[in-house]
Write an enzyme that holds these catalytic residues in place. Sequence first.
Site, short mmCIF file in Angstrom:
data_model
loop_
_atom_site.label_atom_id
_atom_site.label_comp_id
_atom_site.label_asym_id
_atom_site.label_seq_id
_atom_site.Cartn_x
_atom_site.Cartn_y
_atom_site.Cartn_z
N SER A 21 0.83 -1.21 0.00
CA SER A 21 0.00 0.00 0.00
C SER A 21 0.86 1.26 0.00
O SER A 21 1.93 1.30 0.60
CB SER A 21 -0.91 0.02 1.23
N ILE A 71 3.70 10.89 4.54
CA ILE A 71 2.62 11.26 3.63
C ILE A 71 1.35 11.62 4.40
O ILE A 71 0.60 12.51 4.02
CB ILE A 71 2.32 10.12 2.63
N LEU A 73 -1.20 9.44 5.02
CA LEU A 73 -2.34 8.71 4.47
C LEU A 73 -3.25 9.59 3.61
O LEU A 73 -4.48 9.52 3.71
CB LEU A 73 -3.17 8.06 5.58
N CYS A 129 -1.65 3.33 12.87
CA CYS A 129 -2.19 4.68 12.97
C CYS A 129 -2.33 5.09 14.44
O CYS A 129 -2.61 4.27 15.30
CB CYS A 129 -3.56 4.75 12.30
N LYS A 165 -1.87 -5.69 9.35
CA LYS A 165 -0.52 -5.24 9.02
C LYS A 165 0.17 -4.77 10.29
O LYS A 165 -0.28 -3.82 10.94
CB LYS A 165 -0.56 -4.12 7.98
N VAL A 191 6.74 -6.18 7.57
CA VAL A 191 6.47 -5.12 8.53
C VAL A 191 6.08 -3.82 7.82
O VAL A 191 6.40 -3.62 6.65
CB VAL A 191 7.71 -4.83 9.41
N GLY A 265 7.37 -2.81 -2.01
CA GLY A 265 7.01 -1.48 -1.55
C GLY A 265 7.81 -0.36 -2.18
O GLY A 265 7.60 -0.01 -3.34
#
Length: 303
Positions: A21, A71, A73, A129, A165, A191, A265
């Site tokens: 992601s 970033i 999200l 988060c 995750k 990770v 990634g």
Amino acid sequence: MNKLETMFLGTKLKNPVLTASGTFGFGDVFEQFFEVKRLGGIIGKGLTLNPKRGNEGQRVWETASGLMNSIGLENPGVKHYIEVELPKMKTVNDYVIANMGGNSIEDYVEGAKLLDDSIADAIELNISCPNVKTGGMAFGIRCEDARTVVSKVREAVKNKPLIIKLSPNAENIVALAKTMEEIGADGVSLVNTFNALAIDVRTRKPRFNNVTAGLSGPAIKPIALRMVYEVSKNVNIPVIGIGGIENYKDALEFIMAGATLVEIGSANLYNPTTAINVVEGLEKYAEKEIDKNIEEIRGCIWR
């Protein structure tokens, strides 16, 4: 015979290679570089229930063999994703995992319910988060905090496999993975990025407005690999390996450590053909070194 064919949570994937992601957009932009359908599956940008603009100021910073990002999200929100982005993603690859985070248990549960009724094939829950209602500590640091949010999401998600995750910043990542298995997670991926710091010596201030940021890339691979090895030995659910994978040999290391799938990634950002290069490298390796199926070498260093 496809020696890379991999069974994952009841679905037969053509190979064990996914995209991580936040590094692959929503997939369609990479069609200009290769046929995205050739990957085992794809994961789009990390989502939140409502749209987010992301963080202000510096967002990325290159380090020795790595990349730091803050970033925040940035994303269009779950509803927009389901209505606009997800249908397009399903045209470029058959297997799509939706990645979602949140800053409160309520946001996690409401977003997960929406994704559970979507055409996504699985949900990857980002518990790195910060919980804004408890002072900002990430949900995925302590087992008890992770148990609280994931158990609520597990109750809400009835149709889709739920993958958690994990953060490498957890107090005990093996204990955390075992806790996720106990409360009904179908798989874990690890990770996520490492908490890191960069300082501008000219201004004498941190590079990022949030002071710290997430470190990814080849620099973290040996540590990520160790964590995948430790977790894989201690859980009975599938493990997805992530962290600094640049080529097929990197991917093989994670699989030999016990990973069922791998996610590419940061490498997507500086070499957009990395994921397909990994697939092609694995195909050549399997042709020479694998008897029937790649399952033969999964976890071979500890089995």
